[in-house]
Design an enzyme around this catalytic site. Structure first.
Site, PDB file in Angstrom:
ATOM      1  N   GLU A 266       0.825  -1.215   0.000  1.00  0.00           N
ATOM      2  CA  GLU A 266       0.000   0.000   0.000  1.00  0.00           C
ATOM      3  C   GLU A 266       0.860   1.267   0.000  1.00  0.00           C
ATOM      4  OE1 GLU A 266      -2.734  -0.624   3.319  1.00  0.00           O
ATOM      5  OE2 GLU A 266      -4.100  -1.699   1.989  1.00  0.00           O
ATOM      6  N   ASP A 345      -8.679  -8.873   3.991  1.00  0.00           N
ATOM      7  CA  ASP A 345      -8.400  -7.778   4.903  1.00  0.00           C
ATOM      8  C   ASP A 345      -9.452  -7.665   6.010  1.00  0.00           C
ATOM      9  OD1 ASP A 345      -7.200  -5.609   6.008  1.00  0.00           O
ATOM     10  OD2 ASP A 345      -7.674  -4.210   4.398  1.00  0.00           O
ATOM     11  N   GLU A 373     -12.448  -2.303  12.245  1.00  0.00           N
ATOM     12  CA  GLU A 373     -12.459  -1.524  11.002  1.00  0.00           C
ATOM     13  C   GLU A 373     -13.642  -1.892  10.101  1.00  0.00           C
ATOM     14  OE1 GLU A 373      -8.819  -1.745   8.786  1.00  0.00           O
ATOM     15  OE2 GLU A 373      -9.650  -0.681   7.064  1.00  0.00           O
TER      16      GLU A 373
HETATM   17  C1  GCU Z   1      -6.153  -2.136   5.937  1.00  0.00           C
HETATM   18  C2  GCU Z   1      -6.443  -0.791   6.545  1.00  0.00           C
HETATM   19  C3  GCU Z   1      -5.260   0.128   6.482  1.00  0.00           C
HETATM   20  C4  GCU Z   1      -4.033  -0.581   7.047  1.00  0.00           C
HETATM   21  C5  GCU Z   1      -3.818  -1.896   6.342  1.00  0.00           C
HETATM   22  C6  GCU Z   1      -2.678  -2.709   6.940  1.00  0.00           C
HETATM   23  O1  GCU Z   1      -6.027  -2.020   4.546  1.00  0.00           O
HETATM   24  O2  GCU Z   1      -7.543  -0.206   5.895  1.00  0.00           O
HETATM   25  O3  GCU Z   1      -5.565   1.279   7.230  1.00  0.00           O
HETATM   26  O4  GCU Z   1      -2.928   0.219   6.908  1.00  0.00           O
HETATM   27  O5  GCU Z   1      -4.969  -2.669   6.445  1.00  0.00           O
HETATM   28  O6  GCU Z   1      -2.974  -3.671   7.625  1.00  0.00           O
HETATM   29  O7  GCU Z   1      -1.524  -2.409   6.716  1.00  0.00           O
END
Ligand code: GCU
Length: 646
Positions: A266, A345, A373
């Protein structure tokens, strides 16, 4: 409430049985002093006495002769004395909290037991930022206010709440904490170097309760902090930089736990920029930490988050396994591969990640998310103990709990007076901690344990009601949200509330493929992405088969027509309608049940729960109506029971 925050599972009353007796504590050191302080406070309150010489009712002692593993303790009673022994102070501290949990049962009858943690690594991971992030706020995916560590960009001056938090975690069996977000932003990167004093101050609070502090670090730190032109894990300057930085950390924090790393995920930097593998990246940090006994938690949450939704061959569910299984055996021994419990996730329902069963030569930890979440954001009651228990018991030949070395829990606490926003969400942190110690514990029994500790001495009607409200609250949430394992359908970005097509044409790889005829993701080997092939037998065939695939995961593995008949006898579309009506009815029943007993608890707690339940009902109705309407409009199939769909 006795102070400006709620006592959670350690109200004064929980210490009555112990504190009204003569208590001996033998041994030296910081953790022994902690136990002594606890005993003295409990005895002052309840009329007992520390009894270092003479007769006692309960004795705690560290004895080096004992044939006990690290953190293990014996717990025995005979001739009217309860005796707890451990080979190390950490074991004694766990034994102390065991006696607290047992209450009067610790002083009745005879017994002779040994207790050792099933998983040596039991870490709570905070997604806290030092600064308030413009989009994510201070705690990423935090639903309980700001950070308990930082305020206004600085370490809090008063760390008494951190100490109270360490005590709560220790009472659940936690032995490690990571204090900052896995997404390491600029300010937080400096915790490793020039802001290490803040980490040391937090470590001091946690140390008194046997908890080692870990830091999330920026893989590009040699560039961003060290001024080097590269962060290439095979570059000598980079290795020297990490060695020196790590040495400086240990000079300040001799019992520092290690690093947590989200790399090549990400948008976070990682070894791929230098055409190096995750093993190269993790081993670089492992090498720096090894001389001091530290570990690297290397996260396996790696996937293409810039996918083209038109591309049907890329399957996000496959990503972690595809990236990491070729590297099995190539990680240094002090690398822990940290794997999310499902392949996507933290959805309300996912199959267990096949990667958990596919790394026999690598230490692995399973990651769960106490912060809700995707499961109601601590506005909805959603007790997740049963979900995590299913994961830990899932048999890949051996249960997952027997294959992993650790359990990592993404924290759900903040500076909220109730710690967790919804007071009942405290149960999730408690259950996660206790399951890490003993994954065989029954999640319903754990719920009862949490209720009894948190609401001591209360009317049995209250306990029964809380149990009825929280037990199966996970299934209730599942009923009114995304159906049959398909996942997501949440509003992009904040992830609260329904948005059936919210992610359908985005780059995140989270699709349901609903059209006028059917829905679901074909992940079979025969006609789909082949994800089922990542499982060993019997799962690879069970999930592959339309007839055998469990209903709750059907749309995770298969694309089916709306008229497809489930194992439970309903068609897919009728099941969607039925569960969405039933889910809301369940929330209505929860509220009625709560109204009967809310007068039995502290007014502030009751007011907060009332407010959250009202939000939950509004949100559940919205979910029901949007999901039902969406599928009614797509399929044209009316509800067989003629209920209101828009
Ligand atoms: C999810 C979450 C993110 C987090 C990511 C992770 O995608 O929405 O906020 O950073 O998980 O576990 O790294």
């Amino acid at each position: 409430m006795i102070s400006d925050f709620h006592p959670a599972w350690l109200p004064a009353e929980a210490f009555r049985a112990l504190g009204s007796r003569r208590v001996q504590v033998r041994g030296d050191g910081l953790l022994l002093d902690t136990v002594r302080t606890e005993v003295a406070a409990a005895c002052r309150r309840f009329g007992g006495a520390p009894a270092d010489t003479g007769l006692c009712d309960v004795s705690f002692a560290v004895s080096s002769q004992a044939d006990l593993a690290p953190e293990e303790f014996t717990y025995a009673r005979g001739e009217g004395v309860t005796v707890v022994r451990a080979a190390d102070p950490a074991g004694l501290l766990h034994g102390f909290f065991h006696v607290v949990r047992q209450g009067e049962r610790a002083f009745a009858g005879d017994f002779d037991e040994r207790h050792a943690p099933a998983l040596p690594i039991r870490l709570v991971s905070h997604w806290d930022n030092v600064d308030v992030h413009p989009v994510m706020g201070q705690v990423e995916r935090g639903y309980a206010g700001g950070s308990i560590f930082w305020s206004a960009g600085r370490l809090r001056e008063d760390l008494s709440r951190v100490r109270a938090y360490a005590r709560l975690l220790a009472a659940g069996g936690i032995n490690a904490v990571a204090i900052n977000n896995v997404n390491v932003h600029e300010a937080e990167a400096h915790l490793l170097t020039d802001r290490i004093g803040e980490v040391a101050a937090l470590a001091e609070q946690f140390r008194a309760y046997g908890i080692r502090v870990h830091l999330s670090v920026d893989f590009a730190a040699p560039i961003t902090l060290g001024g080097l032109p590269t962060a290439d894990p095979l570059d000598e300057r980079v290795r020297a930089w990490w060695a020196q930085a790590t040495q400086a950390v240990y000079a300040r924090i001799p019992d520092f736990g290690g690093y947590v790393v989200k790399a090549d995920s990400e948008g976070q930097p990682g070894p791929s920029a230098y055409a190096r593998s995750h093993a190269d990246g993790a081993n670089l940090l492992a090498e720096a930490l090894a001389p001091f006994g530290g570990v690297v938690h290397w996260r396996a949450f790696v996937y293409n988050h810039r996918q083209d939704w038109r591309d049907r061959s890329t399957d996000r569910a496959r990503a972690a396994y595809d990236h990491f299984t070729p590297l099995d055996g190539r990680f240094a021994p002090n690398v822990i591969l940290q794997v999310k419990h499902g392949p996507m996730d933290f959805q309300v329902r996912e199959p267990v990640s096949p990667l958990l069963g596919a790394m026999p030569s690598t230490p692995v930890a399973v990651e769960v998310q106490a912060t809700q979440e995707y499961t109601g954001q601590q506005r909805h009651v959603c007790y997740l103990g049963p979900m995590w228990s299913e994961v830990l018991r899932f048999p890949f030949g051996r249960p997952v709990a027997g294959l992993v070395q650790g359990m990592v829990t993404v924290a759900n606490v903040g500076d909220d007076p109730f710690w967790t926003g919804h007071p009942l969400a405290q149960a999730n942190l408690y259950a996660a901690a206790r399951l890490g110690w003993n994954p065989a514990l029954d999640p319903l029994a754990l719920l009862d344990e949490w209720i009894a500790l948190t609401f001591p001495g209360h009317d049995p009607a209250l306990r029964e009601a809380l149990r009825a409200i929280m037990d199966e609250s996970w299934q209730a949430y599942e009923r009114y949200t995304a159906p049959l394992g398909v996942g997501f359908m949440v509003r992009p970005g904040h992830h609260y509330g329904p948005d059936v097509d919210g992610y359908e044409y985005t780059p995140w790889g989270t699709y349901h493929f609903a059209d006028r005829d059917g829905i679901g993701v074909d992940r079979t080997r025969a006609t789909g992405t082949g994800f089922t092939g990542q499982y060993p037998s019997p799962w690879r065939d069970l999930y592959e088969s339309l007839a055998d695939c469990p209903d709750e995961l059907l749309l995770f593995f298969h694309h089916v027509p709306y008229a497809h008949v489930l194992r439970n006898g309903a068609t897919v579309v009728q099941h969607i309608y039925d569960t969405h009506f039933a889910g809301v009815e369940r929330v209505e029943a929860m509220i009625l049940r709560w109204q009967q007993v809310s007068g039995l608890v502290d007014e502030a707690v009751a007011a907060r729960i009332n407010e959250r339940l009202a939000q939950q009902l509004r949100s559940a109705e919205e979910w029901r109506d949007q999901v039902n309407t969406y599928f009614y409009r797509k399929s044209g199939v009316p509800d067989a029971r003629g209920r209101r769909i828009y």
